[in-house]
Design a protein around this motif. Structure first.
Motif, PDB file in Angstrom:
ATOM      1  N   CYS A  11       0.645  -1.146  -0.025  1.00 29.70           N
ATOM      2  CA  CYS A  11       0.054   0.006   0.176  1.00 29.70           C
ATOM      3  C   CYS A  11       1.038   1.299  -0.030  1.00 29.70           C
ATOM      4  CB  CYS A  11      -0.888  -0.096   1.223  1.00 29.70           C
ATOM      5  SG  CYS A  11      -2.188  -1.326   1.345  1.00 29.70           S
ATOM      6  N   ILE A  12       0.485   2.404  -0.680  1.00 27.26           N
ATOM      7  CA  ILE A  12       0.709   3.599  -0.541  1.00 27.26           C
ATOM      8  C   ILE A  12       0.630   4.188   0.781  1.00 27.26           C
ATOM      9  CG2 ILE A  12       0.930   6.065  -1.149  1.00 27.26           C
ATOM     10  CD1 ILE A  12       0.081   5.070  -4.015  1.00 27.26           C
ATOM     11  N   LEU A  13      -0.269   4.097   1.478  1.00 27.22           N
ATOM     12  CA  LEU A  13      -0.594   4.365   2.682  1.00 27.22           C
ATOM     13  C   LEU A  13      -1.742   3.547   3.395  1.00 27.22           C
ATOM     14  CD1 LEU A  13      -0.548   6.178   5.161  1.00 27.22           C
ATOM     15  CD2 LEU A  13      -2.110   7.843   4.015  1.00 27.22           C
ATOM     16  N   ILE A  31      -5.275   3.991   1.499  1.00 25.22           N
ATOM     17  CA  ILE A  31      -5.910   5.286   1.328  1.00 25.22           C
ATOM     18  C   ILE A  31      -5.823   5.943  -0.132  1.00 25.22           C
ATOM     19  CG2 ILE A  31      -6.189   7.561   2.303  1.00 25.22           C
ATOM     20  CD1 ILE A  31      -5.534   6.755   4.981  1.00 25.22           C
ATOM     21  N   MET A  32      -4.582   6.179  -0.395  1.00 21.60           N
ATOM     22  CA  MET A  32      -4.160   7.016  -1.591  1.00 21.60           C
ATOM     23  C   MET A  32      -4.554   6.291  -2.982  1.00 21.60           C
ATOM     24  SD  MET A  32      -3.270   9.354  -0.354  1.00 21.60           S
ATOM     25  CE  MET A  32      -2.478  10.214   1.097  1.00 21.60           C
ATOM     26  N   ARG A  33      -4.771   5.223  -2.761  1.00 15.51           N
ATOM     27  CA  ARG A  33      -5.417   4.256  -4.137  1.00 15.51           C
ATOM     28  C   ARG A  33      -6.781   4.210  -4.025  1.00 15.51           C
ATOM     29  NH1 ARG A  33      -0.335  -0.112  -5.076  1.00 15.51           N
ATOM     30  NH2 ARG A  33       1.011   1.136  -6.446  1.00 15.51           N
ATOM     31  N   HIS A  34      -7.311   4.511  -3.118  1.00 17.70           N
ATOM     32  CA  HIS A  34      -8.824   4.488  -2.704  1.00 17.70           C
ATOM     33  C   HIS A  34      -9.353   2.904  -2.761  1.00 17.70           C
ATOM     34  CE1 HIS A  34      -8.938   8.545  -5.308  1.00 17.70           C
ATOM     35  NE2 HIS A  34      -8.171   8.302  -4.330  1.00 17.70           N
ATOM     36  N   ARG A  35      -8.779   2.051  -2.026  1.00 14.04           N
ATOM     37  CA  ARG A  35      -8.882   0.656  -2.097  1.00 14.04           C
ATOM     38  C   ARG A  35      -9.233   0.132  -0.596  1.00 14.04           C
ATOM     39  NH1 ARG A  35      -4.234  -2.815  -4.632  1.00 14.04           N
ATOM     40  NH2 ARG A  35      -3.057  -1.546  -2.808  1.00 14.04           N
ATOM     41  N   LEU A  36     -10.273  -0.761  -0.592  1.00 12.70           N
ATOM     42  CA  LEU A  36     -10.673  -1.470   0.743  1.00 12.70           C
ATOM     43  C   LEU A  36     -10.356  -2.778   0.318  1.00 12.70           C
ATOM     44  CD1 LEU A  36     -11.958  -2.139   3.328  1.00 12.70           C
ATOM     45  CD2 LEU A  36     -14.123  -2.768   1.758  1.00 12.70           C
ATOM     46  N   PHE A  49     -13.165   2.798  -5.005  1.00 13.48           N
ATOM     47  CA  PHE A  49     -13.900   3.741  -4.774  1.00 13.48           C
ATOM     48  C   PHE A  49     -13.220   4.753  -5.604  1.00 13.48           C
ATOM     49  CE2 PHE A  49     -14.501   0.954  -1.145  1.00 13.48           C
ATOM     50  CZ  PHE A  49     -16.067   1.397  -0.811  1.00 13.48           C
ATOM     51  N   ASP A  50     -14.051   5.868  -5.820  1.00 10.22           N
ATOM     52  CA  ASP A  50     -13.552   7.146  -6.530  1.00 10.22           C
ATOM     53  C   ASP A  50     -12.907   8.394  -5.710  1.00 10.22           C
ATOM     54  OD1 ASP A  50     -15.795   7.990  -5.206  1.00 10.22           O
ATOM     55  OD2 ASP A  50     -17.239   8.306  -7.120  1.00 10.22           O
ATOM     56  N   GLU A  51     -12.663   8.009  -4.390  1.00 14.32           N
ATOM     57  CA  GLU A  51     -12.096   8.867  -3.592  1.00 14.32           C
ATOM     58  C   GLU A  51     -11.239   8.298  -2.482  1.00 14.32           C
ATOM     59  OE1 GLU A  51     -14.754  11.675  -1.636  1.00 14.32           O
ATOM     60  OE2 GLU A  51     -16.179  10.076  -1.044  1.00 14.32           O
ATOM     61  N   PRO A  52     -10.465   8.845  -1.836  1.00 15.45           N
ATOM     62  CA  PRO A  52      -9.992   8.369  -0.720  1.00 15.45           C
ATOM     63  C   PRO A  52     -10.758   7.622   0.368  1.00 15.45           C
ATOM     64  CG  PRO A  52      -8.713  10.413  -1.103  1.00 15.45           C
ATOM     65  CD  PRO A  52     -10.049  10.244  -2.065  1.00 15.45           C
ATOM     66  N   VAL A  94     -10.278  20.532   0.652  1.00 15.57           N
ATOM     67  CA  VAL A  94      -8.768  20.589   1.332  1.00 15.57           C
ATOM     68  C   VAL A  94      -8.827  19.262   2.061  1.00 15.57           C
ATOM     69  CG1 VAL A  94      -7.332  21.746   2.793  1.00 15.57           C
ATOM     70  CG2 VAL A  94      -8.596  23.105   1.386  1.00 15.57           C
ATOM     71  N   THR A  95      -9.924  18.717   2.635  1.00 14.51           N
ATOM     72  CA  THR A  95      -9.650  17.722   3.845  1.00 14.51           C
ATOM     73  C   THR A  95     -10.240  16.400   3.115  1.00 14.51           C
ATOM     74  OG1 THR A  95     -11.994  18.166   4.640  1.00 14.51           O
ATOM     75  CG2 THR A  95      -9.960  19.267   5.569  1.00 14.51           C
ATOM     76  N   ARG A  96      -9.722  15.381   3.673  1.00 11.75           N
ATOM     77  CA  ARG A  96     -10.279  14.025   3.465  1.00 11.75           C
ATOM     78  C   ARG A  96     -10.113  13.316   5.040  1.00 11.75           C
ATOM     79  NH1 ARG A  96      -6.223  10.507   4.888  1.00 11.75           N
ATOM     80  NH2 ARG A  96      -3.718  10.967   4.281  1.00 11.75           N
ATOM     81  N   SER A  97     -11.079  12.084   5.037  1.00 17.64           N
ATOM     82  CA  SER A  97     -10.905  11.360   6.376  1.00 17.64           C
ATOM     83  C   SER A  97      -9.763  10.686   6.629  1.00 17.64           C
ATOM     84  CB  SER A  97     -11.957  10.407   6.277  1.00 17.64           C
ATOM     85  OG  SER A  97     -11.735   9.344   5.341  1.00 17.64           O
ATOM     86  N   ASN A  98      -9.305  10.415   7.807  1.00 18.63           N
ATOM     87  CA  ASN A  98      -8.154   9.563   8.275  1.00 18.63           C
ATOM     88  C   ASN A  98      -8.597   8.636   9.189  1.00 18.63           C
ATOM     89  OD1 ASN A  98      -5.135   9.520   7.700  1.00 18.63           O
ATOM     90  ND2 ASN A  98      -5.012   9.892   9.818  1.00 18.63           N
TER      91      ASN A  98
END
Length: 286
Positions: A11-13, A31-36, A49-52, A94-98
């Protein structure tokens, strides 16, 4: 005691590991590749997914609550369909979930942060009984959201401060008073990331850049550390049939180009058996 590779996808993240107690299955995010991501008897599993996307709680056998950059979702594992539960800073690009985690009352705490870790751009929220409530603001990198077994307190960190905070909770799971410093890791140069609390109340926390997960007693005393092959250990989760396996996600974000793109274990997901006894994650009640 040593860590083994549980899943070799890099994973990237990697973040947000969740052991689903009814499915006996680990889920986590890139997170960065939008993958579960997950694994079962058939092998590796992946949903895009289409977003983080960054964190989850379990609702029932076939349903997860998933936090994305813009919303909280009800996600059906059977067909990959999703339904929005509420927006999450949808008016703020500007933001995303973490980091996020279910609380013992059936709620779900979720942190937001700037996509480029903009200073004080994030916050921590609680989704409870169908509504999203802001708990803490002006946070740069929210992490380490977890809860004491006796429901007395919650933990969280703004990684940029190198301090882990503890806040008392009332009988309904709301913060009761101001957060206080539980751990100050700045003198040791350690960066707190994701965390989980074991059955005995010990806090296990990933430490970004230190290739380890460290354990701290309820009084804040350092107990021990478990090394993992990935330099950026991001978040631990207890799982397995007896909850004695510690799963640890990792990242290769921020590593030099030659390291990030070679075949090193950075970004893989690891398992350490027989660490201590954890607890099942509580169900999210929608």
């Amino acid at each position: 005691m040593s860590a083994e590779v549980f899943d070799d996808r890099r994973c990237i993240l990697g973040e947000g590991p969740l052991w689903h107690p009814e499915r006996q299955q680990l889920f986590w995010f890139d997170i960065m590749r939008h993958r579960l991501l997950s694994r079962d008897a058939s092998g590796p599993l992946e949903w895009r997914f289409d977003e983080p996307i960054s964190a989850a709680g379990w609702v029932d056998t076939d349903t997860l609550l998933i936090a994305s950059a813009s919303a909280l979702w009800r996600f059906d594992l059977r067909d990959g369909s999703k339904t929005q539960l509420c927006g999450l800073e949808q008016d703020n690009p500007v933001t995303r979930s973490n980091d996020g985690r279910a609380d013992p009352w059936g709620g779900f705490w979720i942190g937001t942060m700037g996509r480029n870790a903009e200073r004080d751009a994030g916050a921590i929220y609680r989704f409870y009984q169908g509504k999203l409530h802001k708990l803490f603001g002006e946070i740069t990198i929210p992490n380490a959201i977890c809860f004491a077994p006796d429901r007395s307190c919650a933990y969280f960190t703004d990684t940029s401060t190198q301090k882990v905070m503890r806040v008392a909770l009332d009988s309904d799971g709301w913060p009761d008073g101001a957060p206080a410093i539980f751990l100050d890791l700045s003198d040791d140069g350690l960066n707190p990331d994701g965390a989980v609390v074991a059955k005995d109340g010990t806090l296990w926390i990933g430490q970004w850049g230190a290739a380890r997960v460290a354990a701290y007693a309820p009084d804040g005393a350092f107990l021990r550390a478990v090394d993992v092959p990935g330099l950026h250990a991001t978040c631990p989760a207890f799982g397995g049939a007896d909850f004695r396996t510690l799963y640890v996600t990792s990242a290769r974000q921020g590593l030099s180009a030659d390291v990030a793109h070679d075949q090193s274990p950075h970004g893989q997901t690891f398992a350490v058996h027989g660490v201590t006894e954890g607890r099942p994650e509580p169900r999210v009640i929608l």
